[in-house]
Structures are given as structure tokens and as C-alpha cells.
Scaffold this motif. Structure first.
Motif, PDB file in Angstrom:
ATOM      1  N   SER A   1      42.831  56.364   8.559  1.00 29.18           N
ATOM      2  CA  SER A   1      42.957  56.148  10.003  1.00 29.18           C
ATOM      3  C   SER A   1      41.860  56.839  10.811  1.00 29.18           C
ATOM      4  O   SER A   1      42.067  57.188  11.967  1.00 29.18           O
ATOM      5  N   ALA A   2      40.700  57.032  10.212  1.00 29.14           N
ATOM      6  CA  ALA A   2      39.571  57.645  10.917  1.00 29.14           C
ATOM      7  C   ALA A   2      38.274  57.217  10.254  1.00 29.14           C
ATOM      8  O   ALA A   2      38.263  56.836   9.077  1.00 29.14           O
ATOM      9  N   GLU A   3      37.179  57.289  11.001  1.00 27.65           N
ATOM     10  CA  GLU A   3      35.865  56.955  10.459  1.00 27.65           C
ATOM     11  C   GLU A   3      34.822  57.923  11.010  1.00 27.65           C
ATOM     12  O   GLU A   3      34.397  57.809  12.163  1.00 27.65           O
ATOM     13  N   PRO A   4      34.411  58.907  10.194  1.00 29.63           N
ATOM     14  CA  PRO A   4      33.358  59.819  10.639  1.00 29.63           C
ATOM     15  C   PRO A   4      32.078  59.047  10.953  1.00 29.63           C
ATOM     16  O   PRO A   4      31.783  58.033  10.308  1.00 29.63           O
ATOM     17  N   PRO A   5      31.296  59.504  11.929  1.00 31.40           N
ATOM     18  CA  PRO A   5      30.094  58.776  12.322  1.00 31.40           C
ATOM     19  C   PRO A   5      28.883  59.117  11.465  1.00 31.40           C
ATOM     20  O   PRO A   5      28.866  60.137  10.767  1.00 31.40           O
ATOM     21  N   THR A   6      27.876  58.269  11.525  1.00 32.23           N
ATOM     22  CA  THR A   6      26.567  58.585  10.969  1.00 32.23           C
ATOM     23  C   THR A   6      25.756  59.329  12.024  1.00 32.23           C
ATOM     24  O   THR A   6      26.103  59.338  13.212  1.00 32.23           O
ATOM     25  N   PHE A   7      24.659  59.921  11.604  1.00 31.40           N
ATOM     26  CA  PHE A   7      23.785  60.588  12.569  1.00 31.40           C
ATOM     27  C   PHE A   7      23.243  59.588  13.590  1.00 31.40           C
ATOM     28  O   PHE A   7      23.105  59.899  14.770  1.00 31.40           O
ATOM     29  N   SER A   8      22.942  58.379  13.128  1.00 33.18           N
ATOM     30  CA  SER A   8      22.371  57.385  14.041  1.00 33.18           C
ATOM     31  C   SER A   8      23.385  56.970  15.109  1.00 33.18           C
ATOM     32  O   SER A   8      23.020  56.725  16.266  1.00 33.18           O
ATOM     33  N   GLU A   9      24.676  56.901  14.752  1.00 29.56           N
ATOM     34  CA  GLU A   9      25.685  56.565  15.750  1.00 29.56           C
ATOM     35  C   GLU A   9      25.831  57.690  16.768  1.00 29.56           C
ATOM     36  O   GLU A   9      25.959  57.445  17.974  1.00 29.56           O
ATOM     37  N   VAL A  10      25.817  58.935  16.286  1.00 31.04           N
ATOM     38  CA  VAL A  10      25.879  60.071  17.204  1.00 31.04           C
ATOM     39  C   VAL A  10      24.700  60.035  18.168  1.00 31.04           C
ATOM     40  O   VAL A  10      24.853  60.262  19.376  1.00 31.04           O
ATOM     41  N   GLU A  11      23.528  59.729  17.637  1.00 28.57           N
ATOM     42  CA  GLU A  11      22.328  59.642  18.479  1.00 28.57           C
ATOM     43  C   GLU A  11      22.504  58.585  19.565  1.00 28.57           C
ATOM     44  O   GLU A  11      22.228  58.825  20.748  1.00 28.57           O
ATOM     45  N   GLU A  12      22.961  57.409  19.181  1.00 30.15           N
ATOM     46  CA  GLU A  12      23.132  56.314  20.135  1.00 30.15           C
ATOM     47  C   GLU A  12      24.097  56.684  21.259  1.00 30.15           C
ATOM     48  O   GLU A  12      23.813  56.459  22.445  1.00 30.15           O
ATOM     49  N   LEU A  13      25.233  57.287  20.907  1.00 26.37           N
ATOM     50  CA  LEU A  13      26.244  57.601  21.908  1.00 26.37           C
ATOM     51  C   LEU A  13      25.840  58.782  22.785  1.00 26.37           C
ATOM     52  O   LEU A  13      26.118  58.797  23.992  1.00 26.37           O
ATOM     53  N   LEU A  14      25.172  59.757  22.203  1.00 28.54           N
ATOM     54  CA  LEU A  14      24.717  60.884  23.021  1.00 28.54           C
ATOM     55  C   LEU A  14      23.638  60.445  24.010  1.00 28.54           C
ATOM     56  O   LEU A  14      23.617  60.894  25.164  1.00 28.54           O
ATOM     57  N   HIS A  15      22.742  59.577  23.559  1.00 29.25           N
ATOM     58  CA  HIS A  15      21.711  59.071  24.462  1.00 29.25           C
ATOM     59  C   HIS A  15      22.331  58.290  25.616  1.00 29.25           C
ATOM     60  O   HIS A  15      21.836  58.317  26.745  1.00 29.25           O
ATOM     61  N   LYS A  16      23.435  57.613  25.340  1.00 31.63           N
ATOM     62  CA  LYS A  16      24.064  56.814  26.389  1.00 31.63           C
ATOM     63  C   LYS A  16      24.788  57.680  27.414  1.00 31.63           C
ATOM     64  O   LYS A  16      24.713  57.427  28.625  1.00 31.63           O
TER      65      LYS A  16
END
Length: 502
Positions: A100-115
Motif C-alpha cells: 500500500s505504498a510506493e517509495p519514489p525515485t530520485f528523479s520523481e523527488v526532483e520533479e516534485l520539488l522543482h514544481k
């Protein structure tokens, strides 16, 4: 900009869980440090950011990427935009398919932080894996450039204490207050979680297993005072937490140097302070400390004081004697079989939920030094011996040898990956499935199963527990986080039961 933000991107270490439904010590101790210093903060999960980014649930399934949001999910944009500091916590050892969870990749963290964040906001990554400054170089080659102002390793609270040299070393004198302040994270949580409670650091074997992250860190064996452990649990309990695991250590039986009286006092104190706990489990156990007179007594105590469905996860890693010698694995093969029987002697009896009180779990690793074409045969041979003995094992976890920095840094060729898959299937078919059917026979009634996930029109239920079995109720959408009583009516693979409500 008078507050900080913690973004939990989840951690899964060999010695501790922090992927929902578990809450790691890492994010919580940042909360404790900030709370103690009277710094205002918001706790977010990666799910909150995904939700704010427009992700939704599906028609016939929950989207597990947004299932673990917090009470702050509707204010993510403004919270992050105005933060003074952003602390991102992550580090999963293996690429595991969580229920019931999905840890993120570094690239996903990058995308969301930039947004959502400003470029001038101070951003720090707290990475829970690794064990030396070599880690910094390795991880920095993977983390997107210019995403974080710095990468922090070791205990998160050491950063706030100003520790610059021994970042992985525990400071239990300081932690005792930080841990109590950390309970305030409950005011921002939306769903129930199992709280990881640290009891010790370091290994009671020197030298230990050759590949182990504990050896890489080279930490001295240190134990938290039982009074401090109980105060931490009580502070969380008073704010509504009811599910706990005494984890974050390589070997629970080693607590206070395998001191039977101290271990029993610890459990007695926990129950005396928190009488309505619903889950109290332990984590890793070394077989060489079970097959002793002290180990037998500790097993009796753990079975007596912990709740149903508890597991002693054994880092057996291999039944191949060549591999065991080369890797300096703990205990002998004889120790392992005797330890399995000892756990069964005291824990095989079914508790009020219908699940045995305490059973062993087995971890097997592919890719260790000394492995040969005979290794799988040795493993299967010993699994068959366990089956024929009549002893129960709750679960087997077969994984590849993993870099101390996490599985994303591993490199296996196609032939090795194919062989690993063959290993996994052989152990699953010859041991895991027959054992599942033995421990959970048809028509068994199991209670206290929490509705955790809705997928493909079916509800997935599990205990709030260490390595819980999955129970699928087909073609029904039950109420999320409610608890149910179920009858076993079938099986699906090596870790899933088919059930019907009773």
C-alpha cells in the motif's frame, strides 16, 4: 518562512522499516529535534506531493502512490513554497513491491520539488543507507545535481546536534528527550502506523557477517536504557499510537548482552505503562543467540509478552557451509534448526487472532561469496528438513546481495537475474507454498485483519504486524483501515491467502 518541512520518502533498512504501514525513526527524530528546539514544522509524505500534483485513485483500485497522505495534503503547495528548510528522508535497501505504498525515485523527488519549492529554499537529503564518506560520493553520482544543498548520512538527530565526525554513532543521552518530542508527529498523521522503536545499535558479533552494513559502519554495541524506550513508547501511546515494533537493531536477543531479566523487565514496563497496545512485535534475531540457555528463556519471554503474529526474522542467508564460512555467517546449520525448533516450542500455539504467537522467519541471499551450483541444493535440502520436522516458519524472503547504498546501485547481468528468479521459484514451490498452507490451513479463522488496500476490485487485508500475511477478499470493497474477521478459503502464491468474511 518561519517553519521547516519534513518530506518522508520512506526508508527500508536491513535493521528498520519506514515504508507505510511502518513509520521510521528517521523522520520522527527530525520532528523531535525541531519540537525540542521550538521550531515550527510540517510533516508531509511523498504521497502528499503526488496528491497535490493531481494524482487520483482509480475506478477499480486505490492508487497506492497517494494512499498515505497526511492531514496537510490540501495545503502542500503553500506549505512547501514558504518553508525555510526542507528535509527529505529516503533510502530503501531493496526494490520491493509494497502492498500500500510506493517509495519514489530520485528523479520523481526532483520533479516534485522543482514544481512546489523555491530554488533558494535550503534542501537537505537525509539518506538512511550506507556507512561512510564513500557513500557520499556514490550517492551523489545518482542524486540529480543541484537538487539538494547537502546530503546527510547517519542518524538524523546527529545533524541537529552538530555532530560532524561520528554521524552513525548513537547518542542515546540526547535521544531520550528527542524521542519523546517526536511523538507529536501523530498530530499530523491521517492513518494508523506501526511505530519503529530503536533499542540498540551495533552487532554483538565481532567480526560480523562480511557483507553486512553494520560491519561497514563499525559501530560499538550500544543499548538504550529500558526506561527511555518505555518513555518514548508512552509518549506516542498517549497521543493515540497503538502499534509498535521494537526494531532498528541487528539482533533483538542481544539486548543488554542477552540479559534475560532486563528483557523481561522491558516488556513488563511497556505493558504496565501502555496496557491497551494492539501490536507489540520485535525485529531481527540471530540464531546463534537462540540456541542457548539464555536464548530459550528470551524466546519464552518474547512469546509471552508480544502480540499474535510476531516473527523472529533470522538472517540465515545460506544453508551452504562453504558460503557460511566465507561470509562468517552467524551460527551453525545445527544452530539454525535447533533455533527454529526453540521458537516453535514457545511460540507455535495460536493466539486469540488465530495466528501463532511467535514463529521464525528466514532470509536467504543470492550472490554471496562462495556461492556455487550446489548452493540452491543445500538450501532446498534444509528447507525440506524443516518441512519434515513439523516446525512452522512464517515467511521466507529471498533477495539478491545488495549494495550498502541500496539495490539501485547493484549490477546483475541477465544470466544472474534469470538464475535468481529460478532460485526464488524453486524455494517458493518447494517450501514457501507448502508451509503457508500448513501455518494457515483451510477454514482457519483469523481476526484483527486491517483493510489496507483495494486493488482490481478486491480488498487486501493484513495485520498491523511484522511481515504480515496478505488476505484477499475478492470482489468486495471494504472500509479502509477497518478491522475484519476472515475464514481462509484458498491460496494465491507463496504469501497470499484467499478469505471470506465471517
Amino acid at each position: 518562512m518561519d517553519y521547516d518541512v519534513i518530506i518522508d520518502c520512506y526508508t527500508d533498512e536491513p535493521s528498520g522499516l519506514g515504508v507505510p504501514p511502518f513509520l521510521s525513526v528517521h523522520s520522527r527524530y527530525i520532528v523531535g529535534c525541531l519540537g525540542k528546539a521550538n521550531v515550527k514544522y510540517y510533516y508531509l509524505t511523498i504521497d502528499d506531493l503526488r496528491y497535490a500534483n493531481g494524482e487520483t485513485h482509480f475506478e477499480n483500485s486505490f492508487n497506492k502512490r497517494i494512499l498515505n497522505t497526511t492531514k496537510n495534503k490540501n495545503d502542500v503547495s503553500s506549505i512547501i513554497e514558504n518553508a525555510k528548510n526542507i528535509y527529505v528522508v529516503m533510502g530503501c535497501f531493496v526494490k520491493y513491491e509494497y502492498v500500500s505504498a510506493e517509495p519514489p525515485t530520485f528523479s520523481e523527488v526532483e520533479e516534485l520539488l522543482h514544481k512546489f519549492s523555491n530554488n533558494d529554499t535550503n534542501k537537505l537529503l537525509f539518506y538512511s543507507l550506507g556507512g561512510s564518506e564513500l557513500t557520499r560520493k556514490t550517492v551523489k553520482e545518482t542524486v540529480p545535481r543541484n537538487l539538494f544543498n547537502d546530503i546527510i548520512f547517519g542518524n538524523t538527530y546527529n545533524y541537529f546536534l552538530g555532530e560532524t565526525k561520528q554521524k552513525f554513532k548513537s547518542n542515546y543521552n540526547q535521544l531520550k528527550d528527542i524521542a519523546i518530542y517526536s511523538s507529536n508527529i501523530l498530530t499530523q498523521l491521517e492513518r494508523p502506523l506501526v511505530f519503529e522503536i530503536e533499542t540498540a545499535t551495533g552487532c554483538n558479533r565481532n567480526p560480523g557477517c562480511t557483507f553486512c552494513i553494520e560491519g561497514m559502519r563499525g559501530l560499538p554495541l550500544q543499548f538504550r536504557d529500558k526506561e527511555d524506550i518505555v518513555k518514548e513508547i508512552k509518549s506516542c501511546y498517549d497521543l493515540g499510537a497503538r502499534y509498535f515494533r521494537l526494531g532498528r537493531q541487528p539482533n533483538f536477543y542481544a539486548y543488554q548482552n542477552c540479559n534475560v531479566n532486563e528483557i523481561e523487565k522491558l516488556f513488563h514496563m511497556i505493558w504496565n505503562a501502555c496496557p491497551n497496545i494492539k501490536t507489540l512485535h520485535i525485529d531481527n534475531v540471530s540464531p546463534h543467540n537462540v540456541n542457548t540457555e539464555e536464548g530459550k528463556e528470551i524466546t519464552r519471554i518474547v512469546a509471552k509478552y508480544t502480540t499474535d503474529g510476531n516473527i523472529t526474522p533470522f538472517g540465515i542467508e545460506s544453508f551452504d557451509s562453504v558460503v557460511r564460512e566465507k561470509c562468517n555467517l552467524n551460527g551453525t546449520i545445527d544452530d539454525i534448526h535447533k533455533s527454529i525448533s526453540i521458537i516453535n516450542k514457545y511460540g507455535k500455539e495460536r493466539g486469540k487472532t488465530g495466528i501463532p504467537k511467535l514463529l521464525p522467519g528466514i532470509n536467504i541471499i543470492y550472490g554471496l561469496d562462495g556461492q556455487s551450483n550446489d548452493t540452491l541444493h543445500h538450501n532446498i535440502e534444509n528447507f525440506n528438513k524443516i518441512l519434515s520436522s513439523g516446525d512452522f516458519v512464517r515467511r521466507v524472503f529471498v533477495r539478491k546481495l545488495t549494495s550498502p547504498y541500496g539495490e539501485q546501485f547493484d549490477h546483475y547481468n541477465s544470466k544472474e537475474l534469470q538464475e535468481f528468479t529460478s532460485w526464488s521459484k524453486s524455494i517458493e514451490n518447494e517450501f514457501s507454498i507448502p508451509m503457508l498452507k500448513t501455518v494457515f490451513p483451510l477454514n482457519l479463522i483469523i481476526s484483527e485483519l486491517r483493510m489496507e488496500m483495494y486493488k482490481d476490485g478486491n480488498s487486501i487485508l493484513r495485520q498491523m504486524a511484522t511481515c504480515p500475511v496478505r488476505v484477499v477478499i475478492k470482489n468486495q470493497k471494504l472500509d479502509l483501515d477497518n478491522f475484519y474477521r476472515v475464514k481462509v478459503i484458498g491460496y494465491d502464491g507463496n504469501r497470499t491467502l484467499i478469505g471470506e468474511l465471517v
